[in-house]
Design a protein around this motif. Structure first.
Motif, PDB file in Angstrom:
ATOM      1  N   LEU A  13      29.663 -12.318 -15.229  1.00  0.00           N
ATOM      2  CA  LEU A  13      29.582 -11.825 -13.856  1.00  0.00           C
ATOM      3  C   LEU A  13      28.382 -10.902 -13.671  1.00  0.00           C
ATOM      4  N   ILE A  14      28.142 -10.032 -14.642  1.00  0.00           N
ATOM      5  CA  ILE A  14      26.995  -9.128 -14.566  1.00  0.00           C
ATOM      6  C   ILE A  14      25.688  -9.925 -14.592  1.00  0.00           C
ATOM      7  N   ILE A  15      25.620 -10.937 -15.462  1.00  0.00           N
ATOM      8  CA  ILE A  15      24.427 -11.793 -15.520  1.00  0.00           C
ATOM      9  C   ILE A  15      24.224 -12.506 -14.187  1.00  0.00           C
ATOM     10  N   THR A  16      25.321 -12.953 -13.587  1.00  0.00           N
ATOM     11  CA  THR A  16      25.246 -13.646 -12.301  1.00  0.00           C
ATOM     12  C   THR A  16      24.704 -12.736 -11.210  1.00  0.00           C
ATOM     13  N   VAL A  17      25.184 -11.492 -11.186  1.00  0.00           N
ATOM     14  CA  VAL A  17      24.698 -10.530 -10.183  1.00  0.00           C
ATOM     15  C   VAL A  17      23.193 -10.309 -10.351  1.00  0.00           C
ATOM     16  N   ALA A  18      22.753 -10.124 -11.596  1.00  0.00           N
ATOM     17  CA  ALA A  18      21.321  -9.928 -11.857  1.00  0.00           C
ATOM     18  C   ALA A  18      20.522 -11.166 -11.476  1.00  0.00           C
ATOM     19  N   TRP A  19      21.066 -12.335 -11.795  1.00  0.00           N
ATOM     20  CA  TRP A  19      20.370 -13.579 -11.467  1.00  0.00           C
ATOM     21  C   TRP A  19      20.223 -13.750  -9.960  1.00  0.00           C
ATOM     22  N   CYS A  20      21.250 -13.428  -9.225  1.00  0.00           N
ATOM     23  CA  CYS A  20      21.180 -13.546  -7.760  1.00  0.00           C
ATOM     24  C   CYS A  20      20.119 -12.608  -7.187  1.00  0.00           C
ATOM     25  N   GLY A  21      20.030 -11.383  -7.732  1.00  0.00           N
ATOM     26  CA  GLY A  21      18.975 -10.469  -7.307  1.00  0.00           C
ATOM     27  C   GLY A  21      17.599 -11.028  -7.602  1.00  0.00           C
ATOM     28  N   ALA A  22      17.432 -11.628  -8.768  1.00  0.00           N
ATOM     29  CA  ALA A  22      16.143 -12.222  -9.142  1.00  0.00           C
ATOM     30  C   ALA A  22      15.802 -13.399  -8.240  1.00  0.00           C
ATOM     31  N   THR A  23      16.795 -14.220  -7.904  1.00  0.00           N
ATOM     32  CA  THR A  23      16.557 -15.398  -7.077  1.00  0.00           C
ATOM     33  C   THR A  23      16.153 -15.014  -5.663  1.00  0.00           C
ATOM     34  N   VAL A  24      16.731 -13.945  -5.138  1.00  0.00           N
ATOM     35  CA  VAL A  24      16.353 -13.476  -3.798  1.00  0.00           C
ATOM     36  C   VAL A  24      14.856 -13.191  -3.747  1.00  0.00           C
ATOM     37  N   MET A  25      14.362 -12.432  -4.710  1.00  0.00           N
ATOM     38  CA  MET A  25      12.942 -12.084  -4.714  1.00  0.00           C
ATOM     39  C   MET A  25      12.067 -13.295  -4.997  1.00  0.00           C
TER      40      MET A  25
END
Length: 488
Positions: A13-25
């Motif tokens: 879940l933590i990796i997913t949250v970080a990945w979503c932040g990266a994908t936004v940018m």
């Protein structure tokens, strides 16, 4: 559920949250490259992408909060990965429907068209990514007493992911990979994370959705043609965009991010676009015997090549250092006389001590010309690099007459602040959006429109019509473009 599986799901879940932040940018950065072929890399495009990103995330935050209140625990986790799955599907399909979506806004002008294109292409995946934060906070807070700390934790992880995603895309992925490959990478990882979750939770329906999505998108990737591969003789990536060289019939084209930069007739390597030949003809009409020429904006190097074959020293400047290689390998650009400089044109003007008889300025991204090369200060820097009776020939896209001619007139007015004589030539009707050619002259030499240049014969009438559609630009009150204010 075992403790080990709980830990794995928490880490996931933590990796997913970080990945979503990266994908936004990542989407915000590469979005400009997607829209650039129709709307350029202008301020309007960046404004549209940033605005769409902010409003889409706001919608996603609201929907995520609403969804979080409707379920709890594993229900929120499952919703996170279903939303991420939808985002992955959109990213996989986006390269195939991007052009028709962008064309919907062509009639709305630069501002409206860029905003509509950004909304249609990127609002859905960004909104999906925005829902993840609230859902993740609720999923983690169900078993925690300190909710505030966990909210800060989730936002910190998301922001860290955005930071790393920005660096990865800007410093590494864009210079190395094409846009299609980056979208594929984003989509694959966005599929992989839900797949891991559904395997851990033994969710058969979820796994079936993953398989169906993979088959559908994979089939499209192989079934939808990416262009006529037999005609593409080169495809590669530079730090400034996707470069392609394509043969179509007896013509060869250089494309950057899908925009045609140069076109030549084979095997003569004469330009198949009349504006290139028109600029060369204008240079010889206004200058009797140019010995040295500076070309800012190389493309396929067709003007430089034509001049060098006649023994004229031509220095070339292009912000993309790969343009020299493309021009030499695919458009028969001679090595000499003259040099190539891979740098910004304005920076070169400030750095060089050379004096030129003619400066040719033809720099474009989409339909926009870089503002810092069309300002009073830029034109003054060009004037300082011209010898006695030297001249500047500039290609500009705009209208000569009508309400939308205000920027074209401002360019002419700005040139007139620097040069004693400025003439404006144009093709087509004055009210059409078309190529406008400014010739700024330091002296008052005789003008000879009868001087010939190598030319593809079918273009002769168009080129000659440009020569005699001429307007002398006078000093007049109105907008003057400067580094401080330049709406080009």
């Amino acid at each position: 559920m075992s403790s080990s599986k709980e830990k794995i799901r928490s880490v996931l879940l933590i990796i997913t949250v970080a990945w979503c932040g990266a994908t936004v940018m990542a989407l915000e950065i590469i979005g400009t490259r997607i829209i650039a072929p129709l709307y350029g890399m202008s301020l309007f495009v960046w404004t549209a992408l940033i605005s769409v990103t902010l409003i889409s995330l706001a919608v996603g935050y609201y929907l995520g909060g609403w969804l979080a209140d409707r379920s709890a625990g594993s229900g929120n986790e499952r919703m996170i990965y279903l939303v991420l799955l939808a985002c992955a599907l959109w990213l996989l399909l986006l390269p195939f429907f991007k052009r028709p979506f962008m064309l919907l806004g062509v009639g709305l002008g630069m501002r409206g068209g860029a905003l509509l294109a950004a909304t249609l292409l990127f609002a859905p995946p960004l909104a999906c990514l925005g829902t993840v934060g609230p859902l993740a906070i609720r999923a983690l807070s169900d078993c925690l007493e300190v909710v505030g700390r966990k909210v800060g934790y989730v936002y910190a992880i998301s922001t860290l992911g955005s930071f790393l995603g920005t660096l990865a895309v800007g410093f590494y992925l864009l210079p190395v990979l094409g846009l299609r490959a980056i979208f594929l990478l984003l989509a694959v990882v966005s599929l992989l994370l839900p797949a891991i979750f559904f395997i851990l939770t033994r969710n058969v329906r979820g796994m079936m959705l993953i398989v169906i999505t993979g088959i559908l998108s994979g089939g499209l990737c192989f079934a939808v043609p990416h262009g006529d591969s037999e005609q593409i003789i080169y495809s590669g990536q530079s730090i400034y965009g996707q470069i392609a060289v394509m043969d179509r019939g007896n013509k060869r084209f250089l494309l950057l991010d899908g925009i045609v930069q140069s076109g030549a007739v084979l095997p003569e390597m004469l330009s198949c676009f009349d504006y290139i030949s028109a600029m060369e003809r204008l240079a010889f009409a206004y200058h009797r015997d140019p010995k040295s020429v500076l070309v800012i904006g190389v493309g396929g190097g067709l003007i430089a090549g034509s001049l060098r074959r006649r023994g004229i020293k031509v220095d070339m400047v292009d912000i993309d250092p790969r343009m020299q290689e493309m021009a030499q390998r695919y458009f028969d650009l001679p090595d000499a006389p003259g040099s190539f400089y891979g740098m910004d044109g304005r920076a070169f003007l400030a750095k060089t001590g050379e004096a030129y008889d003619v400066i040719v300025l033809d720099v474009y991204s989409g339909e926009s010309c870089p503002a810092h090369l069309t300002s009073l200060e830029a034109f003054a820097a060009a004037r300082d690099r011209l010898g006695e009776n030297g001249l500047l020939v500039m290609n500009f896209l705009g209208r000569v007459a009508g309400e939308e001619a205000v920027v074209t007139k401002a360019v002419g007015r700005t040139l007139r602040q620097v040069f004693p004589n400025v003439f404006m030539h144009y093709r087509g009707r004055a009210s059409d959006f078309n190529n406008v050619f400014f010739v700024a002259v330091g002296g008052e030499g005789a003008i000879d429109f009868s001087r010939e240049v190598p030319l593809w014969e079918p273009l002769r009438k168009k080129v000659e019509s440009v020569l005699y559609r001429r307007i002398a630009v006078e000093r007049s009150p109105g907008m003057v473009l400067t580094d401080d204010y330049n709406p080009v």
